[in-house]
Design a protein around this motif. Structure first.
Motif, short mmCIF file in Angstrom:
data_model
loop_
_atom_site.label_atom_id
_atom_site.label_comp_id
_atom_site.label_asym_id
_atom_site.label_seq_id
_atom_site.Cartn_x
_atom_site.Cartn_y
_atom_site.Cartn_z
N CYS A 1 0.86 -1.18 0.00
CA CYS A 1 0.00 0.00 0.00
C CYS A 1 0.90 1.24 0.00
O CYS A 1 1.79 1.36 0.83
N GLU B 1 0.28 4.23 0.77
CA GLU B 1 -0.01 5.19 1.84
C GLU B 1 0.75 4.84 3.13
O GLU B 1 1.25 5.71 3.83
N CYS B 2 0.83 3.53 3.45
CA CYS B 2 1.45 3.12 4.72
C CYS B 2 2.70 2.28 4.48
O CYS B 2 3.26 1.70 5.42
N CYS C 1 -4.44 2.25 8.58
CA CYS C 1 -4.18 3.04 7.37
C CYS C 1 -5.50 3.35 6.66
O CYS C 1 -6.30 2.46 6.41
N CYS D 1 -5.64 1.39 2.78
CA CYS D 1 -5.81 -0.07 2.64
C CYS D 1 -6.64 -0.65 3.77
O CYS D 1 -6.94 -1.83 3.78
#
Ligand SMILES: [Zn+2]
Length: 325
Positions: free
Chosen positions: A137, A139-140, A261, A264
């Motif tokens: 993912c 984002e994280c 997160c 996800c």
């Protein structure tokens, strides 16, 4: 009578010095000794390693390529081994249920299944791994958790902006950030945040940067308006908070917390990977299942282009069900 014992000859893994022994089967055997005496080297690195290596040999060379590698342990011989189940704190922490996601070789086979039979097709098995830059993912970074602002401490929804609904410093009535909110005429300053529409709340918290013309002391000033969380995230979370002064760190830190997160939802994989389905499930859903639950789902699957993979998965899961894991 030979079958009654596991026989180890000449074990030399790590600091073991040519150890030979017999371990009775169908009995509980406890290995004790001072730290460093080689208990783990014998039990995990020699006996369990060889048992898992033998188990892995049941799979085709093709499938083994996607499974963890078990090196042959340093010993002259190991005889009469059964299949081993290794249970340690690392794998089954805190007595929690074991989901298939925690069983390494099943995760590997699932990734392979999704790369072959998943719809839509996005490519290789590595795209379904949160350890791979292309699968994780964004984002994280594959952690499933992310630093964010704790909304309970950040916002009091029972108040209006004029009553100081935003609890973060700078947003109290009369303060700088509050002045921007007030002069921007983007918000109803007297309406309680709980009564805001989703759009109004999103603009207040997550609004992307936009130019606003404000009046301060009779003068027109052009400024950038940004939602409070959006602004503080860009400023303090996307950059290293440690690069700021101790005073700033002290101001910001109490409002931060580690949470799931938002992209996800904890599944650790990229949106592309999570969009791929086999039999109506994505890979994270299957990995979150317990062994018997997944076995049922797998039995109901049909994927002509991945028949050997399904068979391997089914036999591994049946095996795990049989031994009651
Ligand atoms: Zn994520």
């Amino acid at each position: 009578m030979a079958q009654e014992y596991i026989e180890i000859k000449g074990a030399r893994e790590n600091n073991l010095k040519n150890v030979s022994l017999k371990i009775p089967k169908r009995k509980i055997t406890i290995f004790t000794g001072v730290s460093g005496s080689g208990k783990s080297s014998l039990v995990f690195d020699t006996i369990a390693m060889e048992a898992q290596r033998l188990l892995a040999e049941n799979f085709s060379t093709f499938l083994r390529g996607f499974m963890p590698k078990y090196p042959q342990p340093a010993a002259d011989s190991l005889a009469n081994l059964n299949m081993a189940v290794v249970i340690d704190q690392k794998r089954l922490g805190g007595g929690s249920h074991s989901t298939v996601g925690t069983i390494t070789d099943i995760s590997s086979i699932l990734r392979l299944l999704f790369s072959r039979a998943g719809k839509p097709s996005i490519g290789g098995a590595h795209l379904f791994s949160f350890n791979d830059p292309k699968g994780m993912c964004p984002e994280c970074n594959g952690l499933g958790r992310k630093m964010g602002f704790n909304m309970d401490l950040f916002l009091d929804e029972s108040k209006s902006l004029n009553e100081g609904a935003v609890l973060y410093p700078g947003y109290a009535p009369g303060n700088w950030e509050w002045n921007i909110l007030n002069e921007s005429h983007l918000f109803d300053m007297d309406k309680k945040i709980a009564d805001y529409t989703k759009e109004e709340k999103d603009l207040l918290l997550y609004g992307k940067a936009q130019k606003v013309s404000l009046k301060f002391g009779g003068k027109s000033v052009n400024l950038t308006y940004e939602g409070a969380i959006e602004k503080l995230t860009n400023k303090y979370i996307k950059k290293d908070l440690k690069a700021y002064s101790a005073k700033t760190q002290k101001t910001v830190e109490p409002y931060l917390s580690m949470g799931t997160c938002p992209l996800c939802k904890g599944a650790r994989l990229s949106p592309e990977a999570l969009g791929v389905k086999v039999g109506g499930h994505n890979i994270a859903e299957l990995q979150a299942m317990e062994v018997d639950e997944l076995a049922e789902v797998v039995r109901a699957l049909s994927a002509p282009q991945a028949e050997p993979i399904l068979e391997a998965l089914e036999s591994r899961l049946t095996h795990l069900c049989d031994i009651g894991l």
